[in-house]
Design a protein around this motif. Structure first.
Motif, PDB file in Angstrom:
ATOM      1  N   LEU A 227      55.091  16.782  55.855  1.00  0.00           N
ATOM      2  CA  LEU A 227      54.894  17.250  57.246  1.00  0.00           C
ATOM      3  C   LEU A 227      53.984  16.227  58.058  1.00  0.00           C
ATOM      4  CD1 LEU A 227      56.440  19.489  56.036  1.00  0.00           C
ATOM      5  CD2 LEU A 227      54.776  21.042  57.195  1.00  0.00           C
ATOM      6  N   SER A 228      52.985  15.547  57.382  1.00  0.00           N
ATOM      7  CA  SER A 228      51.915  15.071  58.387  1.00  0.00           C
ATOM      8  C   SER A 228      52.299  13.519  58.493  1.00  0.00           C
ATOM      9  CB  SER A 228      50.497  15.244  57.801  1.00  0.00           C
ATOM     10  OG  SER A 228      50.485  14.695  56.648  1.00  0.00           O
ATOM     11  N   THR A 229      53.316  13.078  57.677  1.00  0.00           N
ATOM     12  CA  THR A 229      53.616  11.609  57.688  1.00  0.00           C
ATOM     13  C   THR A 229      53.797  10.832  59.009  1.00  0.00           C
ATOM     14  OG1 THR A 229      54.424  11.613  55.399  1.00  0.00           O
ATOM     15  CG2 THR A 229      55.140   9.853  56.555  1.00  0.00           C
ATOM     16  N   GLU A 230      54.526  11.586  59.731  1.00  0.00           N
ATOM     17  CA  GLU A 230      54.731  11.150  61.042  1.00  0.00           C
ATOM     18  C   GLU A 230      53.693  10.760  62.002  1.00  0.00           C
ATOM     19  OE1 GLU A 230      57.960  12.772  63.462  1.00  0.00           O
ATOM     20  OE2 GLU A 230      57.609  11.125  65.170  1.00  0.00           O
ATOM     21  N   ARG A 231      52.896  11.878  61.951  1.00  0.00           N
ATOM     22  CA  ARG A 231      51.411  11.826  62.641  1.00  0.00           C
ATOM     23  C   ARG A 231      50.708  10.652  62.133  1.00  0.00           C
ATOM     24  NH1 ARG A 231      48.299  17.058  62.419  1.00  0.00           N
ATOM     25  NH2 ARG A 231      50.342  17.798  62.440  1.00  0.00           N
ATOM     26  N   VAL A 232      50.591  10.632  60.852  1.00  0.00           N
ATOM     27  CA  VAL A 232      49.508   9.821  60.246  1.00  0.00           C
ATOM     28  C   VAL A 232      50.072   8.272  60.802  1.00  0.00           C
ATOM     29  CG1 VAL A 232      48.680   8.849  58.089  1.00  0.00           C
ATOM     30  CG2 VAL A 232      48.657  11.290  58.495  1.00  0.00           C
ATOM     31  N   LEU A 233      51.456   8.099  60.416  1.00  0.00           N
ATOM     32  CA  LEU A 233      51.850   6.844  60.661  1.00  0.00           C
ATOM     33  C   LEU A 233      51.669   6.310  62.127  1.00  0.00           C
ATOM     34  CD1 LEU A 233      53.474   4.422  59.299  1.00  0.00           C
ATOM     35  CD2 LEU A 233      55.633   5.363  60.071  1.00  0.00           C
TER      36      LEU A 233
ATOM     37  N   LEU B 298      50.560   2.019  50.872  1.00  0.00           N
ATOM     38  CA  LEU B 298      51.456   3.209  50.334  1.00  0.00           C
ATOM     39  C   LEU B 298      50.958   4.576  50.814  1.00  0.00           C
ATOM     40  CD1 LEU B 298      53.165   3.857  48.079  1.00  0.00           C
ATOM     41  CD2 LEU B 298      51.073   3.737  46.539  1.00  0.00           C
ATOM     42  N   LEU B 299      52.044   5.284  51.463  1.00  0.00           N
ATOM     43  CA  LEU B 299      52.068   6.417  52.323  1.00  0.00           C
ATOM     44  C   LEU B 299      51.956   7.356  51.048  1.00  0.00           C
ATOM     45  CD1 LEU B 299      53.726   6.136  55.835  1.00  0.00           C
ATOM     46  CD2 LEU B 299      51.163   6.364  55.458  1.00  0.00           C
ATOM     47  N   CYS B 300      50.721   8.045  50.945  1.00  0.00           N
ATOM     48  CA  CYS B 300      51.031   9.262  50.027  1.00  0.00           C
ATOM     49  C   CYS B 300      50.593  10.645  50.766  1.00  0.00           C
ATOM     50  CB  CYS B 300      50.064   9.220  48.919  1.00  0.00           C
ATOM     51  SG  CYS B 300      50.175   7.704  47.822  1.00  0.00           S
ATOM     52  N   THR B 301      50.879  10.665  52.048  1.00  0.00           N
ATOM     53  CA  THR B 301      50.574  11.940  52.709  1.00  0.00           C
ATOM     54  C   THR B 301      51.802  13.006  52.685  1.00  0.00           C
ATOM     55  OG1 THR B 301      51.716  10.447  54.518  1.00  0.00           O
ATOM     56  CG2 THR B 301      49.388  10.981  54.747  1.00  0.00           C
TER      57      THR B 301
ATOM     58  N   PHE C 129      51.993  24.153  49.020  1.00  0.00           N
ATOM     59  CA  PHE C 129      53.246  24.923  49.959  1.00  0.00           C
ATOM     60  C   PHE C 129      53.566  24.182  50.727  1.00  0.00           C
ATOM     61  CE2 PHE C 129      55.351  27.243  53.049  1.00  0.00           C
ATOM     62  CZ  PHE C 129      56.340  28.077  52.246  1.00  0.00           C
ATOM     63  N   GLU C 130      52.861  23.329  51.335  1.00  0.00           N
ATOM     64  CA  GLU C 130      53.277  22.145  52.517  1.00  0.00           C
ATOM     65  C   GLU C 130      54.422  21.471  51.592  1.00  0.00           C
ATOM     66  OE1 GLU C 130      50.126  20.566  54.661  1.00  0.00           O
ATOM     67  OE2 GLU C 130      51.519  19.074  55.578  1.00  0.00           O
ATOM     68  N   LEU C 131      54.091  20.937  50.620  1.00  0.00           N
ATOM     69  CA  LEU C 131      55.001  20.087  49.899  1.00  0.00           C
ATOM     70  C   LEU C 131      56.450  20.734  49.614  1.00  0.00           C
ATOM     71  CD1 LEU C 131      54.436  17.811  46.538  1.00  0.00           C
ATOM     72  CD2 LEU C 131      56.553  18.522  47.023  1.00  0.00           C
ATOM     73  N   PHE C 132      56.450  21.901  49.045  1.00  0.00           N
ATOM     74  CA  PHE C 132      57.777  22.761  48.979  1.00  0.00           C
ATOM     75  C   PHE C 132      58.374  22.748  50.494  1.00  0.00           C
ATOM     76  CE2 PHE C 132      59.368  27.104  48.491  1.00  0.00           C
ATOM     77  CZ  PHE C 132      60.558  26.628  47.753  1.00  0.00           C
ATOM     78  N   TYR C 133      57.665  23.249  51.434  1.00  0.00           N
ATOM     79  CA  TYR C 133      58.265  23.288  52.744  1.00  0.00           C
ATOM     80  C   TYR C 133      58.910  22.005  53.246  1.00  0.00           C
ATOM     81  CZ  TYR C 133      58.551  25.055  57.602  1.00  0.00           C
ATOM     82  OH  TYR C 133      58.914  25.618  58.631  1.00  0.00           O
TER      83      TYR C 133
END
Ligand code: NAP
Length: 400
Positions: free
Chosen positions: A159-165, A153-156, A311-315
């Protein structure tokens, strides 16, 4: 007040005072997809109803619980009907949460309470917070994957999701692991999953439409959006995805099945606008006054509920939802329109009065001290007649 508005809205003084309605094409709400979607939903619903397999949510009371609309998805046709029984709620899953920040921990509490086995992996060390919740924390992604969780379950952050995946050692996982995410945008993780995951992996895109604040008192009635992007038809895979969805169903969520594209359209017009207004109001630093109205209190609550998210979430809501730019433009236009409505009235009034006074002066050739109905011009009464006239003209032409 005027200077504050100018600072926030950036209105051009050259256009102020125009009483013409401002034409703004962005302001007509985007409609076409709604009717299309609704039609498709009802078609789908009637198919399910006629086959006696209408899906209902929650505890089995079909009259009071919202219906889950099922899209025309070949994989979803393979799902067994669950008219009242909670298939899968007895199945306990091994779920690995990737990204154990604010939202990951919030979800973990409920998942653990329901008896599932939860593992977590994150960039930062959350081993203590994890232990408090009853979660096994891993600081190494290889170690976590070797535990063979059934669900990742990805909860990243968006913005960081692609790198983490891309950094996950997928080869260490079991074939046909279920990948799910909770990102607040949906088309982006859907394409990412389809692009990066091997075809044997199942894909479920979800968005719980609540957060640690709005869901702190429980999830009853809160919307949970999901799209079964790719779920194999084998009974184990079907049971697994159902068991995962049952976590939210059992907690009382209103289950809404919807395509990722539809989600993003709706979310830009609702969630992004909400966050945007919260962020704008935050800049105004709304003070607590002794005479707060209920409306004002709700504005202050909006700031609390939105500005507390990163702010990362909003962005991410802005950058990764192609519909967000249009909403930003609509808000801009709406603000300009309202401002012009207000200043247009004011200037209309001033112009009318000026014309009246000019006519009177010509007719009666009377020259008396005049006062325009503008705030803060009492001072003008003190001026000598000639100077007074000049002063008024200068003020109205806006050149002083
Ligand atoms: P967030 O700021 O969107 O995400 C924080 C998470 O992302 C943390 O787990 C953080 O890990 C990880 N992260 C950030 N940058 C990273 C990087 N460069 N490399 C690796 N990991 C990184 O805040 P959030 O509220 O926890 O949201 C998490 C996800 O849930 C988001 O996708 C969001 O859209 C979604 N969501 C949030 C809410 C909500 O109300 N908060 C509601 C629904 C859905 P570390 O802490 O280890 O650095």
């Amino acid at each position: 007040m005027l200077s504050l508005c100018t600072a926030v809205g950036g209105a051009s003084p050259a256009t102020a005072g125009t009483s013409q309605p401002h034409q703004c094409s962005f302001l007509s709400p985007p409609k076409p997809h709604l009717s299309l979607t609704t039609n498709r939903m009802f078609q789908s619903l009637s198919i399910h109803c006629s086959s006696g397999a209408a899906k209902i949510n929650g505890s089995g009371n079909s009259s009071s619980n919202p219906i889950i609309f099922t899209r025309d998805n070949p994989d979803s046709a393979a799902m067994p009907s669950d008219s009242s029984e909670k298939i899968g709620s007895d199945v306990k899953l091994k779920i690995a949460i990737i990204g154990f920040g604010n939202f990951g921990q919030f979800l973990a509490k409920t998942i653990v309470k329901q008896g599932h086995h939860v593992l977590a992996y994150s960039r930062s060390d959350y081993s203590r917070a994890a232990a408090d919740i009853g979660v096994r924390f891993f600081s190494d992604a290889d170690d976590l994957c070797e535990e063979h969780p059934e669900v990742i379950l990805l909860c990243t952050s968006i913005l960081s999701t692609e790198r983490v995946l891309r950094s996950l050692p997928l080869h260490r996982l079991r074939r046909s692991t279920l990948f799910a995410d909770v990102l607040s945008v949906k088309e982006f993780p859907r394409s990412l999953f389809l692009h990066l995951l091997p075809p044997e992996f199942d894909i479920l895109c979800t968005h719980p439409m609540f957060g640690p604040d709005s869901g702190k008192a429980g999830w009853d009635g809160l919307p949970f959006v999901f799209d079964m992007v790719r779920v194999g038809s084998g009974p184990t895979r079907v049971a697994r995805v159902k068991a995962f969805l049952d976590i939210f169903r059992t907690a009382g969520c209103r289950m809404v099945e919807m395509s990722c594209a539809e989600h993003d359209k709706h979310a830009a017009g609702s969630q992004f606008i909400t966050h945007l207004m919260g962020r704008v109001l935050e800049k105004l630093d709304l003070e607590n006054t002794p005479i707060n109205t209920k409306g004002y209190e709700s504005l202050r609550n909006l700031v609390d509920n939105t500005a507390r998210d990163s702010f990362e979430l909003f962005y991410g809501l802005f950058l990764y939802n192609k519909n967000a730019v249009e909403q930003l433009d609509r808000i801009d236009c709406a603000f300009e329109m309202v401002k012009k409505q207000l200043t247009g009235h004011l200037h209309g009034l001033v112009r009318k009065q000026l014309m009246l006074e000019t006519t009177n002066n010509h007719e009666n050739n009377i020259s008396v001290g005049k006062k325009l109905l503008l705030p803060g011009n009492d001072r003008k009464l003190m001026l000598p007649e000639k100077k007074q006239k000049q002063h008024d003209m200068v003020g109205i032409n806006g050149s002083s």
